[in-house]
Design a protein around this motif. Structure first.
Motif, short mmCIF file in Angstrom:
data_model
loop_
_atom_site.label_atom_id
_atom_site.label_comp_id
_atom_site.label_asym_id
_atom_site.label_seq_id
_atom_site.Cartn_x
_atom_site.Cartn_y
_atom_site.Cartn_z
N PRO A 1 0.80 -1.23 0.00
CA PRO A 1 0.00 0.00 0.00
C PRO A 1 0.84 1.28 0.00
CG PRO A 1 0.03 -0.98 2.20
CD PRO A 1 0.74 -1.96 1.29
N ARG B 1 8.21 9.74 1.65
CA ARG B 1 7.59 8.80 2.60
C ARG B 1 7.17 7.51 1.89
NH1 ARG B 1 3.77 11.69 4.39
NH2 ARG B 1 4.62 12.28 6.43
N ASN B 2 6.43 7.66 0.80
CA ASN B 2 5.88 6.47 0.16
C ASN B 2 6.92 5.70 -0.65
OD1 ASN B 2 2.78 6.34 0.68
ND2 ASN B 2 3.28 8.50 0.43
N THR C 1 9.99 5.47 0.33
CA THR C 1 10.71 4.74 1.37
C THR C 1 9.92 3.52 1.84
OG1 THR C 1 11.79 6.78 2.09
CG2 THR C 1 11.79 4.95 3.64
N LEU C 2 8.61 3.69 2.02
CA LEU C 2 7.77 2.53 2.36
C LEU C 2 7.94 1.42 1.32
CD1 LEU C 2 4.25 3.84 3.46
CD2 LEU C 2 5.93 2.64 4.86
N GLY D 1 10.48 0.96 -0.54
CA GLY D 1 11.81 0.39 -0.32
C GLY D 1 11.80 -0.62 0.83
N GLY D 2 11.01 -0.35 1.86
CA GLY D 2 10.84 -1.33 2.95
C GLY D 2 10.17 -2.60 2.45
N TYR D 3 9.16 -2.43 1.58
CA TYR D 3 8.52 -3.63 1.00
C TYR D 3 9.54 -4.41 0.18
CZ TYR D 3 4.29 -0.80 1.97
OH TYR D 3 3.32 -0.02 2.55
N PHE E 1 1.29 -9.95 0.41
CA PHE E 1 1.25 -9.06 -0.75
C PHE E 1 0.04 -9.31 -1.67
CE2 PHE E 1 5.83 -9.35 0.26
CZ PHE E 1 6.12 -8.01 0.40
N THR F 1 -6.28 -3.34 1.75
CA THR F 1 -6.61 -2.38 2.79
C THR F 1 -8.10 -2.48 3.09
OG1 THR F 1 -4.84 -0.91 2.05
CG2 THR F 1 -6.61 0.07 3.36
N PHE G 1 13.41 10.36 9.46
CA PHE G 1 12.23 10.20 8.60
C PHE G 1 12.38 8.96 7.72
CE2 PHE G 1 9.58 12.21 4.95
CZ PHE G 1 8.40 11.65 5.43
N THR H 1 10.25 5.64 8.62
CA THR H 1 9.29 5.20 7.62
C THR H 1 9.55 3.75 7.22
OG1 THR H 1 9.09 7.45 6.77
CG2 THR H 1 8.36 5.69 5.32
N LEU H 2 10.82 3.38 7.05
CA LEU H 2 11.13 1.96 6.78
C LEU H 2 10.56 1.08 7.88
CD1 LEU H 2 14.87 1.75 5.65
CD2 LEU H 2 12.84 1.23 4.29
N GLY I 1 7.03 0.60 7.39
CA GLY I 1 6.79 -0.42 6.36
C GLY I 1 6.93 -1.82 6.93
N TYR I 2 7.93 -2.00 7.81
CA TYR I 2 8.06 -3.32 8.46
C TYR I 2 6.82 -3.60 9.32
CZ TYR I 2 13.05 -2.42 7.39
OH TYR I 2 14.25 -2.11 6.78
N LEU J 1 3.91 -4.88 7.11
CA LEU J 1 4.04 -6.27 6.66
C LEU J 1 4.10 -7.25 7.82
CD1 LEU J 1 6.33 -5.89 3.52
CD2 LEU J 1 3.83 -6.09 3.64
N ARG K 1 0.53 -7.92 8.86
CA ARG K 1 -0.08 -8.91 7.96
C ARG K 1 0.46 -10.31 8.24
NH1 ARG K 1 -0.07 -5.84 2.03
NH2 ARG K 1 -1.92 -4.53 2.38
N ARG L 1 -1.46 -0.98 -10.72
CA ARG L 1 -0.10 -0.60 -10.33
C ARG L 1 0.71 -0.34 -11.59
NH1 ARG L 1 -2.71 -1.01 -5.91
NH2 ARG L 1 -1.69 -1.70 -4.00
#
Lengths: 194, 194
Positions: free
Chosen positions: A42, A121-122, A124-125, A127-129, B12, B17, B120, B124-125, B128-129, B132, B135, B184
Motif C-alpha cells: 500500500p 515517505r511512500n 521509502t515505504l 523500499g521497505g517492501y 502481498f 486495505t 524520517f 518510515t522503513l 513499512g516493516y 508487513l 499482515r 499498479r
C-alpha cells in the motif's frame, strides 16, 4: 491465518544483513518477481512514487564506486545486483492511471513541499517492501543509505529525473555474520500503550 | 528457502486495505509480538528511530477525530487499534546502546538536517516493516498519511517530543473490499535494468 515460525524467521528473526556474498547470480526473472510483489504494497492514494534501478552488470555496478564510502565499497560492488531505490518527484503525473479521484494530480502539482514529502515517505515505504519481499524470495539484503546521492543521480537517474533515496544490494550471503545482532530498543523504550 | 505461495498471498498478493472491521479485539500481547518483529528489521547503523503509540481505548482513539479528514473518521475510529508511527528526532541519544561506533552520536547531533532525514527515512522503513509484520501475524492494516500531524503531536506526543509520521489502523477486516485492487505501474514503467 498468519505466517508460520519458519516464515517469521525468514523475514525477521534469523534474517541478517550479509557481510559478503556467494558467487551466485540473481536472475532478471527474480527481479521481475520481486517488483511484482513490491508494487502491491500500500501507498498513500496508490501514488506509487518509487522507482527501482537494478544494476546487474559489472560495468554498471562499478560506476557506483565513487559514490560509496570506503567501508561499503567491497560489500556493495561484490553483490550480484544493487538496486537504487529512487522516486519520481513527478509521480503525480501517473495518478490518472493509479487513482481515479479527480483533482488529486492538481493538488500535488500545486504544493511542491507536499509532493516531495509524499514521494519520500511512500517511496521509502516501497523500499521497505522491497527489503522484506526480497527476503521472502530467499534473497539476502544489504541496505545502504550512507552514499553520495547526487553522484548516483548524475550517473544513473539524470535521464529520468528521478531522485535517489537509498541502495539495496541483493544476493545470497556467503555465511552468517561473525558478530551477533546488535541490540534493539525494548517495547517500553520505543512504544506507548494508550 | 523462500516463502510459500500462501505466505506471499498473505503479505502481498491477496492482502487488501480494509474498508471496515470485524468486532474482534487485538490483544496487547499481539502488539508486543508485532513490535518484537518490527524492531528486528534493518535500519541505517541500527539507528532505530521509530516510536509507536498504540491507541487502544475508545477514549484515546476518539481523541484522533479532529486530526482526521472526514473520509477517514469512520474507518479509523472503528478500528480496535490505531498506531501512531512516530520517530524520535533525538534518536541519536540511544546510539550508545544501539551502535558502539564512536563518534556516531556526535555526527548526527552536529547536523540537524542529516538527523531529520535519517529519522524520517528509517522511521518510515520501520513503519513499512510494521505494515508487513502485522499482515504476517494475520492482522489487516489501514495506513493513513493524510491527517493533521501537528494535532496528533500536540495530543499524544508532546511529553516525548516525538514527531508523527503516519497512522496505521489494525484489526480484522469485515470482508473483502467491494472494489478490485487499483492498478499498479508495470515493471517497465517503474524499473530500469542496467
Amino acid at each position: 491465518m498468519s505466517l508460520d515460525e519458519a516464515g517469521l524467521d525468514l523475514l525477521f528473526r534469523t534474517a541478517r544483513t550479509p557481510q559478503g556474498w556467494r558467487d551466485a547470480p540473481v536472475s532478471d526473472d527474480t527481479l521481475r518477481q520481486l517488483y511484482d510483489l513490491v508494487r502491491l504494497g500500500p501507498t498513500s492514494g496508490n501514488c506509487s512514487p518509487a522507482r527501482f534501478v537494478f544494476l546487474r552488470t559489472q560495468d554498471n555496478r562499478e560506476r557506483l564506486r565513487s559514490a560509496l564510502s570506503d567501508g561499503n565499497v567491497d560489500k556493495v560492488l561484490s553483490a550480484p545486483v544493487t538496486v537504487i531505490v529512487a522516486h519520481d518527484p513527478l509521480f503525480f503525473d501517473r495518478l490518472g492511471v493509479l487513482n481515479p479521484e479527480p483533482g488529486l494530480r492538481a493538488w500535488f502539482a500545486a504544493d511542491v513541499g507536499l509532493a516531495e514529502e509524499t514521494a519520500f515517505r511512500n517511496g521509502t515505504l516501497q523500499g521497505g517492501y522491497l527489503i522484506l519481499a526480497a527476503r521472502a524470495l530467499g534473497l539476502d539484503v544489504l541496505p545502504i543509505s550512507g552514499f553520495d546521492a547526487y553522484a548516483v543521480e548524475d550517473s544513473f537517474l539524470a535521464g529520468q529525473g528521478w531522485r535517489a533515496n537509498f541502495l539495496v544490494s541483493l544476493g545470497y550471503a556467503d555465511g552468517p555474520p561473525a558478530l551477533p545482532r546488535a541490540p534493539r530498543l525494548t517495547f517500553d523504550e520505543a512504544c506507548l500503550l494508550l
